[in-house]
Every structure is written in structure tokens, then in C-alpha cells.
Design a protein around this motif. Structure first.
Motif, mmCIF file in Angstrom:
data_model
loop_
_atom_site.group_PDB
_atom_site.id
_atom_site.type_symbol
_atom_site.label_atom_id
_atom_site.label_comp_id
_atom_site.label_asym_id
_atom_site.label_seq_id
_atom_site.Cartn_x
_atom_site.Cartn_y
_atom_site.Cartn_z
ATOM 1 N N LEU A 153 36.628 -8.249 13.487
ATOM 2 C CA LEU A 153 37.233 -9.324 12.696
ATOM 3 C C LEU A 153 36.624 -9.307 11.292
ATOM 4 C CD1 LEU A 153 37.113 -12.171 15.369
ATOM 5 C CD2 LEU A 153 39.055 -10.715 14.778
ATOM 6 N N HIS A 154 36.822 -8.206 10.606
ATOM 7 C CA HIS A 154 36.177 -7.962 9.316
ATOM 8 C C HIS A 154 36.399 -9.101 8.326
ATOM 9 C CE1 HIS A 154 34.610 -5.853 5.888
ATOM 10 N NE2 HIS A 154 35.743 -6.046 5.249
ATOM 11 N N ARG A 155 37.612 -9.614 8.254
ATOM 12 C CA ARG A 155 37.913 -10.693 7.299
ATOM 13 C C ARG A 155 37.063 -11.928 7.554
ATOM 14 N NH1 ARG A 155 44.272 -10.867 5.973
ATOM 15 N NH2 ARG A 155 43.949 -10.143 3.863
ATOM 16 N N LYS A 156 36.949 -12.315 8.817
ATOM 17 C CA LYS A 156 36.211 -13.525 9.165
ATOM 18 C C LYS A 156 34.720 -13.339 8.905
ATOM 19 C CE LYS A 156 37.239 -17.567 10.544
ATOM 20 N NZ LYS A 156 37.835 -18.455 9.568
ATOM 21 N N THR A 157 34.166 -12.207 9.320
ATOM 22 C CA THR A 157 32.736 -12.002 9.105
ATOM 23 C C THR A 157 32.430 -11.912 7.614
ATOM 24 O OG1 THR A 157 32.968 -9.615 9.472
ATOM 25 C CG2 THR A 157 32.267 -10.946 11.338
ATOM 26 N N ARG A 158 33.313 -11.312 6.846
ATOM 27 C CA ARG A 158 33.112 -11.260 5.393
ATOM 28 C C ARG A 158 33.168 -12.671 4.795
ATOM 29 N NH1 ARG A 158 32.609 -8.912 0.776
ATOM 30 N NH2 ARG A 158 33.988 -9.215 -0.979
ATOM 31 N N GLU A 159 34.098 -13.476 5.265
ATOM 32 C CA GLU A 159 34.211 -14.859 4.781
ATOM 33 C C GLU A 159 32.911 -15.625 5.040
ATOM 34 O OE1 GLU A 159 36.511 -18.848 6.234
ATOM 35 O OE2 GLU A 159 37.656 -16.986 6.251
ATOM 36 N N TRP A 160 32.361 -15.467 6.248
ATOM 37 C CA TRP A 160 31.102 -16.153 6.561
ATOM 38 C C TRP A 160 29.968 -15.631 5.678
ATOM 39 C CZ3 TRP A 160 32.358 -15.128 12.300
ATOM 40 C CH2 TRP A 160 33.216 -16.119 12.774
ATOM 41 N N GLY A 161 29.973 -14.332 5.401
ATOM 42 C CA GLY A 161 28.955 -13.768 4.523
ATOM 43 C C GLY A 161 29.034 -14.334 3.115
ATOM 44 N N MET A 162 30.243 -14.492 2.605
ATOM 45 C CA MET A 162 30.412 -15.045 1.262
ATOM 46 C C MET A 162 30.064 -16.541 1.232
ATOM 47 S SD MET A 162 30.981 -12.446 -0.473
ATOM 48 C CE MET A 162 31.253 -13.217 -2.037
ATOM 49 N N LYS A 163 30.404 -17.248 2.307
ATOM 50 C CA LYS A 163 30.026 -18.664 2.375
ATOM 51 C C LYS A 163 28.513 -18.812 2.457
ATOM 52 C CE LYS A 163 34.226 -20.676 4.177
ATOM 53 N NZ LYS A 163 34.791 -21.613 5.153
ATOM 54 N N CYS A 164 27.860 -17.883 3.152
ATOM 55 C CA CYS A 164 26.401 -17.877 3.219
ATOM 56 C C CYS A 164 25.828 -17.743 1.810
ATOM 57 C CB CYS A 164 25.926 -16.711 4.094
ATOM 58 S SG CYS A 164 24.157 -16.422 4.030
ATOM 59 N N ARG A 165 26.361 -16.810 1.052
ATOM 60 C CA ARG A 165 25.888 -16.578 -0.319
ATOM 61 C C ARG A 165 26.082 -17.817 -1.182
ATOM 62 N NH1 ARG A 165 27.740 -15.158 -5.313
ATOM 63 N NH2 ARG A 165 26.463 -13.697 -6.491
ATOM 64 N N GLU A 166 27.259 -18.409 -1.119
ATOM 65 C CA GLU A 166 27.548 -19.576 -1.948
ATOM 66 C C GLU A 166 26.665 -20.772 -1.572
ATOM 67 O OE1 GLU A 166 29.389 -19.941 -4.753
ATOM 68 O OE2 GLU A 166 29.443 -17.770 -4.571
ATOM 69 N N ALA A 167 26.495 -21.009 -0.274
ATOM 70 C CA ALA A 167 25.644 -22.127 0.148
ATOM 71 C C ALA A 167 24.199 -21.887 -0.288
ATOM 72 C CB ALA A 167 25.721 -22.317 1.665
ATOM 73 N N PHE A 168 23.747 -20.637 -0.182
ATOM 74 C CA PHE A 168 22.386 -20.308 -0.611
ATOM 75 C C PHE A 168 22.224 -20.548 -2.114
ATOM 76 C CE2 PHE A 168 19.238 -17.331 -2.272
ATOM 77 C CZ PHE A 168 18.135 -17.718 -1.524
#
Length: 85
Positions: free
Chosen positions: A50-65
Motif C-alpha cells: 500500500l505504497h500510497r498510504k505508507t508514503r502519506e503516513w511518512g509525510m504526515k510524520c514529517r509535517e507533525a515533526f
């Protein structure tokens, strides 16, 4: 498991936004940094197909950080540098 972690991340991130709106910068920072950790866990344990979903979570991780780091004295200058690149 991952769906629960990502839902928790969203709730904690929203809590951070609410606290920031109320002027509670320390609590907001802590919430954003916790949300980043939860998004990172969701990304790490997510289904690689589920590349799209895992990438989305990775980008949200970056933004929240980055949001959390913006609320620290030490992080303000560094975050500005990261966003400008």
C-alpha cells in the motif's frame, strides 16, 4: 493494528492544533511530536504493497515533526532551513 495507530496519530495531531490555537505551545509541541512518532509507527508497520498510504503516513510524520520543532527555541531556525530547501 496500523489503522489504530494512524487514527491515534490523527487525534493527537488534532489535539496539538487545538492546544496551539489556545496558546499552549508546550503542550502543542508535545502533541505534534507524539503524533509524529505514531505516524512513523504506522508507516513502519504498514503494508508495503500500500505504497500510497505508507508514503502519506511518512509525510504526515514529517509535517507533525516540523510543527513540533517549530515550537522549540532550538528548532525554529533549523526548521526554517529545512522548509526552504
Amino acid at each position: 493494528m496500523v489503522k489504530g495507530i494512524s487514527s491515534l496519530a490523527q487525534r493527537v495531531e488534532e489535539d496539538g492544533r487545538t492546544r496551539l490555537e489556545r496558546g499552549h505551545e508546550v503542550s502543542a509541541r508535545d502533541s505534534f511530536l507524539r503524533a509524529a512518532s505514531y505516524y512513523r509507527a504506522a508507516e513502519y508497520y504498514g503494508d508495503p504493497s500500500l505504497h500510497r498510504k505508507t508514503r502519506e503516513w511518512g509525510m504526515k510524520c514529517r509535517e507533525a515533526f516540523l510543527k513540533g520543532m517549530e515550537l522549540t527555541q532550538e528548532g525554529r531556525a533549523r526548521v526554517h532551513t529545512l522548509r526552504c530547501r
